[in-house]
Design an enzyme around this catalytic site. Structure first.
Site, PDB file in Angstrom:
ATOM      1  N   LYS A  83      67.856   9.180  -3.209  1.00 25.36           N
ATOM      2  CA  LYS A  83      66.393   9.243  -3.269  1.00 25.36           C
ATOM      3  C   LYS A  83      65.866   7.860  -3.642  1.00 25.36           C
ATOM      4  CE  LYS A  83      62.691  11.936  -5.473  1.00 25.36           C
ATOM      5  NZ  LYS A  83      62.366  13.034  -6.409  1.00 25.36           N
ATOM      6  N   SER A 158      59.722  16.878  -4.326  1.00 25.03           N
ATOM      7  CA  SER A 158      59.513  15.552  -3.826  1.00 25.03           C
ATOM      8  C   SER A 158      60.726  14.921  -3.161  1.00 25.03           C
ATOM      9  CB  SER A 158      59.056  14.647  -4.975  1.00 25.03           C
ATOM     10  OG  SER A 158      60.074  14.513  -5.951  1.00 25.03           O
ATOM     11  N   SER A 182      61.764  19.391  -7.897  1.00 24.98           N
ATOM     12  CA  SER A 182      61.906  18.489  -6.748  1.00 24.98           C
ATOM     13  C   SER A 182      63.280  18.409  -6.118  1.00 24.98           C
ATOM     14  CB  SER A 182      61.474  17.085  -7.137  1.00 24.98           C
ATOM     15  OG  SER A 182      60.078  16.996  -7.032  1.00 24.98           O
TER      16      SER A 182
HETATM   17  N1  GLN Z   1      56.098  19.677  -7.318  1.00 28.54           N
HETATM   18  C1  GLN Z   1      56.094  19.238  -8.681  1.00 28.54           C
HETATM   19  C2  GLN Z   1      55.064  18.158  -8.864  1.00 28.54           C
HETATM   20  O1  GLN Z   1      54.385  17.890  -7.949  1.00 28.54           O
HETATM   21  C3  GLN Z   1      57.465  18.766  -9.085  1.00 28.54           C
HETATM   22  C4  GLN Z   1      57.772  17.388  -8.682  1.00 28.54           C
HETATM   23  C5  GLN Z   1      59.110  16.916  -9.166  1.00 28.54           C
HETATM   24  O2  GLN Z   1      59.944  17.701  -9.607  1.00 28.54           O
HETATM   25  N2  GLN Z   1      59.277  15.601  -9.142  1.00 28.54           N
HETATM   26  O3  GLN Z   1      54.925  17.598  -9.906  1.00 28.54           O
END
Ligand code: GLN
Length: 490
Positions: A83, A158, A182
Site C-alpha cells: 500500500k 482504503s 481498510s
Molecule cells: N472507511 C474508514 C474511514 O474512512 C476506514 C479507513 C481505514 O481503515 N483507513 O475512515
C-alpha cells in the site's frame, strides 16, 4: 504458459516452497508478475508505481543467494504489493495524495524491511484512498482502483489497490493498513483474505499516520495460510514504534487447519440488523451453520454499544488525523505552493509563510481529507473538546468492555465484514455520511484494538464476493486463523 510455469492463482506458501526448492526461479516469478501487471493494471489501476528494475534486481539477488547454497527466507520469491502509505526507501510514496505525489522516503517501514529480509519480491506501490480516508478508493488523487469482479464497482478502501493486486492474481499477497476497516472491507469486496492484527502487533514505523491509536498494518492474501505466513514475518517487537508490543509473533501458520471442534463463537445480534443485505446475511449465516456442523458451539452475544461505533470512530479518527496531518505544511514533506505573489509581497514574512502553508494545503489535500481535518479540529477545539472528543474516548471504553464481556463466554466473534457486497463507483460519493455509516461492522474491533479478519464465504447470485468477519481477543490471532481456515475449507 507463464515464465515460472505457475498458474495465476498460486498461493504464497506454494510459491515460496517452489522457489526454495529451485523448481522455479525468483527471476521467472518477477517476469510473470510484471507481465500480469502490464496486462491488467491499465484496467484496474491497482498499482500507482511499479518498480521494475528494483524487482528484477531483488529477484537476481535471491537466485544468487540460493545458488551460493544459502537458505532462503519464508517468503522467498513471493511478490508482495505494498500500500502506498508504507514508506519505501528510494521509491515514491504518495499515500494517494497530491501532497506526497513526488515524496521519496529515505527509509523503509519496518514491515517492508522485514519482507525484504524474508526474501520477498516487492513489485510496487498500490492505490488507496487519500491518506487512507475512505471506503471506496474514490478519494485517491490518482483515480480509483477497480473491482476485478465488476470494473464498474469499487474494490473498497482504503487499501483498495492492495486488495485488487491479490484478487486479480497480480500478486499472491500484499500489505495494507486498517484504521477502521481498510483491510477487511476491501478484502470482503474482492474475495481476498484480509487481516487486521491486534493493535501494536505490527510496527507502525514508516506507515504514514492517519489515526495513530487505531492504525495497524496487515496482510491480504489469496488464502488464509498465505496471510498467516506474511503476518508471521511482519509481526513482533520494534523499538522504533513505542506502541509496538514487545511479545514475539505466534505460529499463525501452524494455527491454520487446526481442529475447531469445541471452540465457542459468538454471533452478535447487533451485526445482523437493518441495512444488512439479505444475500450477505444468508451467506454469512450459512457459513456459521457449517461451522456448527464442524463442532463449533454457537452462542448469541450482545455488543450493546455497537450503534455508537460510527460516531465514536469519526470523532477520534478525525481528531487524530487533524493533528497528524499538521505536518504537511509545505516545509518538511512533499508539495509546496507559494500562494499568490500579491500575498507574498504585501505581507510580512510571517504572513507570507502562512499564505504558503494555506496554499499548499489547499492545493495538496482533496475534499475528503479537508472535511476530516475540519471535523477533527472542531472536536478538539476549546469548548467542544469535552462534549465530543472526551465523550468519544469514554464510549470507546464502553465498546471495548462489551468485547471483554463477550470474550468471557466465547473464543471469537463471527459476523459480516460489511453490510453489502461491493457497491458501484460513484454510488456513495455525494453522501459522505452514508459512506461512514456502512463502516459499522468494522469499526468496533478497531476501537477496541482487537484482531479481526475477513475471509470469503459464498458469493452473491451475481457473483460478487462476500466476506465473513472473525474478531478474536487481543493477541489471539491463532484462534482467528483456525476458524478462518475452517471457513475457507467449507
Ligand atoms: N472507511 C474508514 C474511514 O474512512 C476506514 C479507513 C481505514 O481503515 N483507513 O475512515
Amino acid at each position: 504458459m507463464t515464465a515460472s510455469g505457475l498458474s495465476k492463482t498460486v498461493s504464497v506458501v506454494e510459491l515460496a516452497d517452489r522457489v526454495r526448492r529451485g523448481e522455479t526461479s525468483a527471476v521467472a516469478v518477477a517476469h510473470d508478475t510484471l507481465s500480469r501487471i502490464d496486462q491488467d493494471n491499465g484496467n484496474l489501476n491497482a498499482f500507482l508505481t511499479v518498480t521494475r528494475d528494483e524487482l528484477l534486481e531483488q529477484a537476481h539477488a535471491i537466485d544468487e543467494k540460493r545458488a551460493r547454497g544459502q537458505a532462503l527466507g519464508p517468503l522467498a520469491g513471493v511478490p508482495i504489493a505494498l500500500k502506498d502509505a508504507l514508506c519505501t526507501r528510494g521509491v515514491r510514496t504518495t499515500c494517494g495524495s497530491k501532497m506526497l505525489a513526488s515524496y521519496v522516503p529515505p527509509y523503509d517501514a519496518t514491515a517492508v524491511s522485514r519482507l525484504r529480509a524474508a526474501d520477498a519480491l516487492l513489485p510496487g506501490k498500490t492505490n488507496m484512498d487519500e491518506f487512507a480516508m475512505g471506503s471506496s478508493n474514490e478519494t485517491s488523487a490518482f483515480g480509483p482502483a477497480r473491482n476485478p469482479h465488476d470494473r464498474e464497482r469499487t474494490p473498497g478502501g482504503s487499501s483498495g489497490g492492495s486488495a485488487v493486486a491479490v484478487a486479480s492474481g497480480m500478486t499472491p499477497a500484499s500489505l495494507g493498513s486498517d484504521t477502521g476497516g481498510s483491510i477487511r472491507q476491501p478484502a470482503s469486496f474482492t474475495g481476498a483474505v484480509g487481516v487486521k492484527p491486534t493493535y501494536g502487533r505490527v510496527s507502525r514505523f514508516g506507515l504514514v499516520a492517519f489515526a495513530s491509536s487505531l492504525d495497524q498494518i496487515g496482510p491480504f492474501a489469496s488464502d488464509v495460510r498465505g496471510a498467516a505466513r506474511v503476518l508471521g514475518v511482519i509481526a513482533g517487537a520494534d523499538d522504533r514504534d513505542a506502541t509496538c508490543l514487545p511479545a514475539p509473533g505466534d505460529d499463525y501458520e501452524g494455527a491454520c487447519g487446526k481442529a475447531v471442534r469445541g471452540l465457542r463463537i459468538g454471533v452478535p445480534e447487533e451485526y445482523f440488523g437493518s441495512g444488512l443485505d439479505p444475500e450477505v446475511e444468508g451467506s454469512v449465516r450459512a457459513a456459521i451453520a457449517r461451522l456448527e456442523s464442524d463442532g463449533v458451539m454457537i452462542k448469541k452475544v450482545h455488543l450493546a454499544h455497537t450503534r455508537h461505533a460510527v460516531a465514536t470512530y469519526y470523532v477520534i479518527a478525525t481528531a487524530e488525523a487533524s493533528s497528524n496531518l499538521a505536518r504537511f505544511d509545505g516545509v518538511r514533506y512533499g508539495l509546496r505552493v507559494m500562494g499568490s505573489a500579491a500575498a507574498n509581497s504585501k505581507h510580512s514574512q510571517g504572513s507570507a509563510l502562512r499564505a504558503m502553508i494555506g496554499a499548499t494545503r489547499d492545493a495538496g489535500f482533496g475534499s475528503e481529507v479537508k472535511r476530516r481535518i475540519l471535523l477533527g479540529t472542531f472536536v478538539l477545539s476549546a469548548g467542544y473538546y469535552d462534549a465530543y472528543y472526551l465523550k468519544a474516548q469514554k464510549v470507546r471504553t464502553l465498546i471495548r468492555r462489551d468485547f471483554d464481556k463477550a470474550f468471557g463466554e466465547v473464543d471469537a466473534i463471527v459476523c459480516p465484514t460489511y453490510p453489502t457486497p461491493a457497491f458501484r463507483l460513484g454510488e456513495k460519493t455525494s453522501d459522505p455520511l452514508a459512506m461512514y455509516l456502512s463502516d459499522v461492522y468494522t469499526l468496533p474491533a478497531s476501537l477496541a484494538g482487537l484482531p479481526a479478519m475477513s475471509v470469503p464465504c459464498a458469493p452473491t447470485k451475481a457473483g460478487l464476493p462476500v466476506g465473513l468477519q472473525i474478531i478474536a481477543p487481543a493477541l489471539k490471532e491463532t484462534t482467528m486463523f483456525a476458524l478462518a481456515s475452517a471457513v475457507e475449507g467449507q
